[in-house]
Each structure stands twice: as C-alpha cells, then as structure tokens.
Design a protein around this motif. Structure first.
Motif, PDB file in Angstrom:
ATOM      1  N   LYS A 186      10.617  -6.827   7.322  1.00  0.00           N
ATOM      2  CA  LYS A 186       9.491  -7.411   6.754  1.00  0.00           C
ATOM      3  C   LYS A 186       8.765  -6.711   6.426  1.00  0.00           C
ATOM      4  CE  LYS A 186       6.648 -11.874   7.127  1.00  0.00           C
ATOM      5  NZ  LYS A 186       4.916 -11.019   6.743  1.00  0.00           N
ATOM      6  N   TRP A 187       8.097  -5.352   6.931  1.00  0.00           N
ATOM      7  CA  TRP A 187       7.310  -4.693   6.716  1.00  0.00           C
ATOM      8  C   TRP A 187       7.606  -3.589   5.794  1.00  0.00           C
ATOM      9  CZ3 TRP A 187       6.139   0.444   6.215  1.00  0.00           C
ATOM     10  CH2 TRP A 187       4.748   1.001   6.177  1.00  0.00           C
ATOM     11  N   LEU A 188       8.337  -2.959   5.181  1.00  0.00           N
ATOM     12  CA  LEU A 188       9.319  -2.744   4.581  1.00  0.00           C
ATOM     13  C   LEU A 188       9.017  -3.349   3.073  1.00  0.00           C
ATOM     14  CD1 LEU A 188      12.303  -0.818   6.138  1.00  0.00           C
ATOM     15  CD2 LEU A 188      10.401   0.386   5.281  1.00  0.00           C
ATOM     16  N   ARG A 189       9.349  -4.100   2.774  1.00  0.00           N
ATOM     17  CA  ARG A 189       9.563  -4.697   1.821  1.00  0.00           C
ATOM     18  C   ARG A 189       7.981  -5.799   1.366  1.00  0.00           C
ATOM     19  NH1 ARG A 189      12.493  -9.189   3.634  1.00  0.00           N
ATOM     20  NH2 ARG A 189      14.727  -8.369   2.776  1.00  0.00           N
ATOM     21  N   ASP A 190       7.052  -6.316   2.834  1.00  0.00           N
ATOM     22  CA  ASP A 190       6.228  -6.157   2.109  1.00  0.00           C
ATOM     23  C   ASP A 190       4.987  -4.327   1.691  1.00  0.00           C
ATOM     24  OD1 ASP A 190       5.904  -8.781   2.861  1.00  0.00           O
ATOM     25  OD2 ASP A 190       5.111  -8.458   5.129  1.00  0.00           O
ATOM     26  N   PHE A 191       5.483  -3.713   2.277  1.00  0.00           N
ATOM     27  CA  PHE A 191       5.068  -2.184   1.898  1.00  0.00           C
ATOM     28  C   PHE A 191       4.946  -1.830   0.611  1.00  0.00           C
ATOM     29  CE2 PHE A 191       4.665   2.310   1.919  1.00  0.00           C
ATOM     30  CZ  PHE A 191       3.068   2.501   2.596  1.00  0.00           C
ATOM     31  N   TRP A 192       6.538  -1.557   0.638  1.00  0.00           N
ATOM     32  CA  TRP A 192       7.030  -1.021  -1.115  1.00  0.00           C
ATOM     33  C   TRP A 192       6.486  -2.718  -2.395  1.00  0.00           C
ATOM     34  CZ3 TRP A 192       9.311  -4.216  -4.945  1.00  0.00           C
ATOM     35  CH2 TRP A 192      10.164  -5.212  -3.927  1.00  0.00           C
ATOM     36  N   LYS A 193       6.176  -3.519  -1.849  1.00  0.00           N
ATOM     37  CA  LYS A 193       5.769  -4.585  -3.083  1.00  0.00           C
ATOM     38  C   LYS A 193       3.908  -4.120  -3.272  1.00  0.00           C
ATOM     39  CE  LYS A 193       8.693  -8.130  -2.839  1.00  0.00           C
ATOM     40  NZ  LYS A 193       9.285 -10.000  -1.630  1.00  0.00           N
ATOM     41  N   ALA A 194       3.570  -3.543  -2.014  1.00  0.00           N
ATOM     42  CA  ALA A 194       1.837  -3.690  -2.039  1.00  0.00           C
ATOM     43  C   ALA A 194       2.196  -1.918  -2.992  1.00  0.00           C
ATOM     44  CB  ALA A 194       1.503  -3.624  -1.132  1.00  0.00           C
ATOM     45  N   LEU A 195       2.437  -1.635  -2.728  1.00  0.00           N
ATOM     46  CA  LEU A 195       2.194  -0.277  -3.222  1.00  0.00           C
ATOM     47  C   LEU A 195       2.700  -0.302  -5.084  1.00  0.00           C
ATOM     48  CD1 LEU A 195       4.626   2.423  -1.402  1.00  0.00           C
ATOM     49  CD2 LEU A 195       2.201   2.441  -1.501  1.00  0.00           C
ATOM     50  N   LEU A 196       3.960  -1.192  -5.160  1.00  0.00           N
ATOM     51  CA  LEU A 196       3.721  -1.551  -6.034  1.00  0.00           C
ATOM     52  C   LEU A 196       2.495  -2.184  -6.894  1.00  0.00           C
ATOM     53  CD1 LEU A 196       7.184  -1.261  -7.425  1.00  0.00           C
ATOM     54  CD2 LEU A 196       6.464   0.444  -7.993  1.00  0.00           C
ATOM     55  N   GLY A 197       2.267  -3.115  -6.171  1.00  0.00           N
ATOM     56  CA  GLY A 197       1.291  -4.555  -6.688  1.00  0.00           C
ATOM     57  C   GLY A 197      -0.256  -4.064  -6.782  1.00  0.00           C
ATOM     58  N   LYS A 198      -0.630  -3.117  -5.886  1.00  0.00           N
ATOM     59  CA  LYS A 198      -1.772  -3.107  -5.623  1.00  0.00           C
ATOM     60  C   LYS A 198      -2.493  -1.773  -5.403  1.00  0.00           C
ATOM     61  CE  LYS A 198      -1.768  -7.241  -2.872  1.00  0.00           C
ATOM     62  NZ  LYS A 198      -1.948  -8.286  -1.123  1.00  0.00           N
ATOM     63  N   VAL A 199      -1.834  -0.682  -5.571  1.00  0.00           N
ATOM     64  CA  VAL A 199      -2.448   0.582  -5.241  1.00  0.00           C
ATOM     65  C   VAL A 199      -2.575   0.678  -7.506  1.00  0.00           C
ATOM     66  CG1 VAL A 199      -1.485   2.904  -5.771  1.00  0.00           C
ATOM     67  CG2 VAL A 199      -0.932   1.833  -4.323  1.00  0.00           C
ATOM     68  N   GLU A 200      -3.937   0.750  -7.547  1.00  0.00           N
ATOM     69  CA  GLU A 200      -4.615   0.524  -8.829  1.00  0.00           C
ATOM     70  C   GLU A 200      -4.950   2.076  -9.105  1.00  0.00           C
ATOM     71  OE1 GLU A 200      -6.118  -3.742  -9.435  1.00  0.00           O
ATOM     72  OE2 GLU A 200      -7.525  -2.514  -8.629  1.00  0.00           O
ATOM     73  N   LEU A 201      -4.679   2.118 -10.493  1.00  0.00           N
ATOM     74  CA  LEU A 201      -5.576   3.662 -11.609  1.00  0.00           C
ATOM     75  C   LEU A 201      -5.866   2.844 -12.460  1.00  0.00           C
ATOM     76  CD1 LEU A 201      -1.924   3.510 -10.845  1.00  0.00           C
ATOM     77  CD2 LEU A 201      -2.634   5.744 -11.373  1.00  0.00           C
TER      78      LEU A 201
END
Length: 696
Positions: A186-201
């Motif tokens: 669950k942590w891995l899934r949440d983490f990669w989704k956050a990396l893609l969806g919540k890291v902003e540039l």
C-alpha cells in the motif's frame, strides 16, 4: 520572446504520447551529490502526500515532439531514478499492475524503434547506463543490474548516476523495512501515485533555443546555483543559437568541452576565466567574472571569445600540468612555478605563452618565478597588490603581440622588493609551508654546487632535516644549556633546516649534534656537509646560518633590469617577421593571408608530418616539389625559437604549399613557382640562410 509557463505535475509532464524530452549534448553530465539525494528523499517522504513543488524546468520546444531540457535535467533525472527504484520494488512484490503503470511514464512511443521509444533521454555520457539500468522494463533481456560489467571509462563517466541509483535503492529499502509487511505494498502504491500526481514543477517553454538560454541565464543570474563558468557557457551558446543552427550550437558546446579537457580535471575554471580577463582589464572580482565576460562577448562575439578561450586553456593546462608543455626548459620552469603555488603570475604568462618563442617564454616565466619568490613567498605581500602588476605586463604583451617584451619584463622588475627588504624578511622565516622550504634549500644547493649530480628535487628521497630536533630530549637540553629556554623560538627557523637523504635522516633522528655530524659528513648535499664545521649548535649558529642563507638567496633570486635606453618607447612600431614577409610576397599576400593564423609551437612541428603524403600528388613537378618540401622541412625545424609572428608566417607558407588549388593551381606548368617564391620570402623575413636546394 514567445514564452509559455504553467504549473504541471510530473504525471502531466510525462503524459504526452510520442514526446521525448532530450538533454542536449552540450549539457554537463548528471552530477548530483549524495547530500542532494538525501535532501530530496527526506522532502518527498515528509511532504509528497500533501504536494511538493520541485522548481522550474526550462524547455526549448522548437520541435514539440522532441523538446530540449535547457534547465532541470538533474532534478528530472533524479525523479526518474526514484520511479525506477519504486518500480523494481513493486516488481519484487509481484505488483504487476503497478509496475506497468509506472513503466508507461518511461515510454513515449512503444511502437518506435530503438531509443526513440523512451520518454526521457539523457546526454550521451549517461545515456547507455540510464537507459539500461533504469528505463528498460524488468522483463527486457537488455536490462542490466550489475555495474561491475561496465568498462572502466563508462563507470567513471557515470559514477554519480550509479552511486545515486544505489543510494535511492538503499533509502527505499530502509524505509520499507520499518513498515509491517502487509503495509508495504500500500505504501509503495501510494508513494508512486503521489510522485506522479503531487510533485509539481513550473514548466517554462520557449520556441527559440537562444531565448531558452537567455531564460536559463536569467533564472541563475546571481550564480546561486551555477558557477560563472556554467553561466558563461549558457550565455555564449545562447548567443550562437540566435544566429546559427542547432548543429552549430552542438559544435560550440564541443569546443567548450574541449577547453575543459585542455584545462585538465581539477582545475578551477572560474579562476582560469578570471585570470584570462585580467589580461585585458585591471580589476576583476570573482563574483563579476560572468558580467565582465558578457561585455566581452558583446564586443567580440561569442564565437571569437570561445576560440580565444580554447587557445588560452591549452596554455593554462600546461601551467597546471607542466609535463604537457613538450619542451624541457618550459616544463621545468612551469614545474617550479607550480611548486611555489604561483598561480597569480598566470595572468601574464597566458599572453606570454601565446606570443613568445620558447626561449623568451622560459626567460619571462623565470622572471615571474623570481618575482613570486621575492614578493610573495619571502616578503609576504598580498595577491591584491601584485595582480595589477601582472595585468599591466599582460596587457603590454597582448597589445604588442609580444614585441614589447622588454617593457613587460621591466614592469615585473619594477615590482621586485629590494635586497634589504628581502634579506630582512628572509631572516625571520620559519618552517611554515614545507614545499617552500624544500624548494628554497634545493635551489640554493643547486646554485652553489651545480656540477654535482644529486637528486635533491625528489621529495621521497630527500627529507627536510631539523638540525636541532623537533623533540627536545635530555641530550639537547644539556647541550643548549641556558639557550634551552629559546628552543621553541628557534627549532623551526630556516637556519635550523637542511636537506638529508632518507637513509641518513632516519638514523640521525633526535641524536646529539656531535653524532648527527657523522651523518651530515656522509651526505651528498653540500649545504648539509658544511654543518660539520660547527663545533656546537644552538640559537647563535642558527641565526648565523640563516643570515648566510638570506645572503645566498638574495643572489640566487635576483634579476638585473634591462637598461632603460634599450627599452622601446610606447610609440615604437616594431616590424615583425610577418610584416616583412607580407612586403616580400607582394601580390601573393591576399591569398596567403588566410593561412597566417595563430598557432602553437607544437602545431608548427606537426606540419612536417603532412609533407610526405602531399608530395605523392606532385608527380609532374616532383623535382621542384621535393626541393620546396626540403626547404619547408628545414624551416619547420626552427619551431623552438619562433615567436608568435614567426609561427604565423611559417604556418602560412606550409599550409599554402599543402593547398594544391592556390593562386596558381599546382598541376599547371609553373604551378609551384608561387609556392617557391613564398618559401624564399619566408627565409628572408626570418633572416635565415636560404637552403642550397632553393638557390637555383
């Protein structure tokens, strides 16, 4: 400037089909440090679920399908490394759907051939490793995992990339170990989704490559992220991009990289740039290097400045690594300057290396060595006071292209501390910097006894010996008597120091002076042998010997000024050999002139290697062509003594002969008469006797 800026998530940035982000070949390779990786990882672990802003990315999007990443490659590369590590952790846990979702962000076009399929392409230095270790899918037979299989050069070029990849894998594994096994997926899934969806540039895209460089420079205008060298590279490439095609920018970037190669690894590039500027302007602060270069680029043009920097970097690389010089006396003086850490004099040595013949350069560099030793090493005056002196000498050499050498020499001589200042300062000297003590004693020994053959300049064989030892033992306390209280004041004075070969230094150690004299008597070093004349050793003897060393040193490091009546006036116009040659060849000069370019002595020497192959094309004029080639060979053999003007002349004549389609095509009857005339004029202009083969 046509500019588009918008905030995007990493997922949105990577979402456009058939679009590949490219790192231009002129960008420096991936170079983030372990500390930067750890900082980013900590920020992501603590903040990514709530959203994390990672800065701006500057794109040159002349081609929407293949935008260039002008700024932001380090961060984007690191984020892809993190996604790759998470993908591998998911694969290890059988999370197939998660693996597929992550790998979709690595692929631009799954139907494309070869490297065009990938979403993000690094520069050439990093690409094979980044592609094969991170971007390839876990089932790809070309996927690699062990860096030990890479060759040595590939590992060296990708040290930061491989090290940071391993560090990210380690940080991820450590974090997962602290989670209960059921919660890891669950942590891995949440983490990669956050990396893609919540890291902003903030993605800033411009159409024109020149505008992208200007924007990159503006975002870094205070040098907080980049050095003056990085900013200058970007600025010059941007100027070139305004008027030239992308391949010209690539060529300019390769020239910049060649400059860095000529300088050598570990050389302070900003210091080099500052020393280059100080040859033209009297004062340059470190934080104004970039701004002053912008003015230089504005005046001369980026291409011209870059070409000039390449020439200067070749010389500066020799200063930093004297063995590169390829001339025994030049290497020797540069080695002595390097021993003295005499970097400030490089300001004047840069134009000296360009314009002077080897013999004149060696003499000028020896003068800089004497000034450095007297002014900085012994008297101890600061760099800020001597920089203007070297600037004035450099400008004289630049303005006159080396013809006012005597005036440049006089500029350095005028700054010399006088004999009394030197002696007084020398008599106060203590151990301090070992390299300076060793250098001083070696040179004094060599000056006093030049006929003796000994390896006093090999530091592994010759040690600095304290006559009165560094540890005050019982024997020495008794020997010094009432002077024992002055031990600390005298033990590191230069008068107490000498040179002793290792095989004698180690057994002599802390022995009493009478016992040490047995070892000194066996020494090959005369200034050490002479210690045997003393009956005892203490402060009085140390003072006496230091006064003697000071007197000898003042004679060893001395320059006698050139008489004033031999110096040319500022308005004196020197007629160079090239001026003489131009007059002698007359109407031929316009067609020969393009070949009369700046060149090094080593390049002159290499021209001779091209003559044999050229002669093969002269079967109809073999006799005359052979005579011209013989004459050229003799002319080229004088390369060691040629000045800047001489080298331009000789290069022009040689290159003109090597060009068959010159003013009179060589294959026509009489087609070599112009080449022969040019060669005869060259011998006359250089005041050299014409070879017999050209006299008929």
């Amino acid at each position: 400037m046509e500019l588009k800026a918008e905030k995007q998530t990493l997922k949105a940035l990577l979402a456009v089909d058939e679009q590949q982000f490219r790192i231009p070949p002129y960008q420096r390779p991936y170079s983030w440090t372990r500390e930067q990786i750890d900082d980013l990882w900590t920020d992501l672990i603590e903040n990514v679920q709530a959203g994390h802003f990672i800065g701006s990315v500057v794109l040159a999007a002349e081609d929407d399908a293949r935008p260039l990443v002008i700024d932001g490659q380090q961060r984007l590369t690191t984020l892809m490394l993190i996604l790759g590590a998470v993908r591998d952790a998911c694969h290890a846990r059988g999370m197939t759907n998660d693996v597929q979702q992550i790998e979709k962000r690595f692929i631009a076009d799954d139907l494309a051939n070869g490297d065009a399929q990938f979403k993000f392409r690094t520069g050439n230095a990093n690409w094979p490793v980044f592609r094969d270790f991170t971007l390839r899918s876990v089932g790809d037979p070309l996927r690699k995992a062990e860096s030990s299989a890479l060759d040595k050069d590939m590992r060296a070029r990708n040290r930061a990339l491989l090290s940071n990849r391993d560090r990210i894998v380690s940080l991820l594994a450590s974090h997962l170990e602290h989670l209960p096994e059921p919660g890891q997926e669950k942590w891995l899934r949440d983490f990669w989704k956050a990396l893609l969806g919540k890291v902003e540039l903030v993605v800033i895209a411009v159409r024109d490559l020149g505008d992208a460089f200007l924007l990159f420079e503006t975002l870094n205008d205070r040098g907080l992220q980049l050095s003056a060298a990085d900013l200058l590279k970007s600025h010059m490439l941007g100027e070139i991009a305004k008027r030239s095609a992308e391949e010209d920018v690539d060529q300019a970037a390769s020239s910049w990289d060649g400059m860095l190669d000529d300088l050598g690894a570990g050389v302070d590039v900003t210091r080099f740039l500052r020393h280059y500027l100080l040859g033209y302007v009297p004062k340059v602060k470190k934080d104004s290097v970039f701004d002053q270069f912008k003015e230089l680029v504005k005046d001369r043009g980026a291409e011209s400045v870059l070409a000039d920097l390449r020439t200067a970097a070749a010389a500066y690389g020799e200063f930093e690594a004297p063995a590169k010089a390829g001339h025994e006396q030049t290497s020797a003086v540069l080695k002595d300057l390097a021993t003295l850490r005499a970097v400030t004099c490089y300001i004047a040595l840069l134009p000296a290396r360009r314009y002077l013949a080897e013999k004149d350069f060696v003499e000028f560099a020896r003068l800089a060595e004497v000034l450095t030793y007297r002014y900085s090493s012994v008297v101890g005056r600061g760099t800020n006071e001597i920089e203007p002196v070297y600037h004035r000498a450099a400008k004289i050499l630049h303005d006159s292209q080396g013809t006012r050498l005597a005036e440049a020499r006089e500029t350095l001589i005028a700054a010399m501390p006088d004999a009394e200042q030197f002696r007084v300062a020398f008599q106060r000297l203590e151990m301090g910097r070992q390299y300076l003590v060793r250098y001083t004693l070696q040179r004094i020994e060599q000056a006093l006894h030049p006929a003796l053959e000994k390896m006093v300049d090999v530091s592994t064989l010759v040690h600095i010996e304290h006559v009165m030892p560094q540890t005050l033992n019982k024997d020495w306390s008794v020997s010094l008597g009432s002077f024992a209280d002055q031990y600390q004041e005298y033990v590191n004075r230069w008068g107490n120091l000498t040179l002793l070969f290792a095989g004698l230094n180690i057994p002599a150690s802390n022995k009493a002076f009478e016992q040490k004299k047995r070892y000194y008597g066996d020494s090959q070093v005369k200034i050490t042998q002479e210690l045997c004349q003393y009956e005892t050793w203490g402060p009085e003897q140390i003072d006496a010997r230091q006064r003697w060393l000071a007197e000898v040193a003042e004679h060893v490091w001395r320059v006698y000024p050139v008489p004033h009546d031999q110096l040319p006036t500022l308005r004196y116009e020197h007629k160079t050999s090239l001026d003489d040659f131009r007059e002698r060849v007359g109407a031929l000069w316009p067609v020969i002139a393009p070949y009369a370019t700046d060149t090094t002595a080593q390049e002159i020497r290499s021209l001779a290697t091209r003559l044999p192959g050229h002669l093969a094309g002269h079967t109809d004029h073999s006799s005359l062509a052979g005579k011209i080639a013989d004459g050229l060979t003799e002319l080229l053999q004088g390369w060691e003594d040629y000045s800047h003007s001489d080298r331009r002349l000789v290069r022009a004549v040689a290159e003109y002969f090597l060009e068959p389609e010159d003013s009179a095509p060589d294959e026509l009857p009489g087609g070599l008469d112009d080449d022969r005339a040019a060669l005869i004029a060259a011998f006359a202009a250089l005041d050299r006797q014409l070879p017999s083969c050209l006299q008929s």
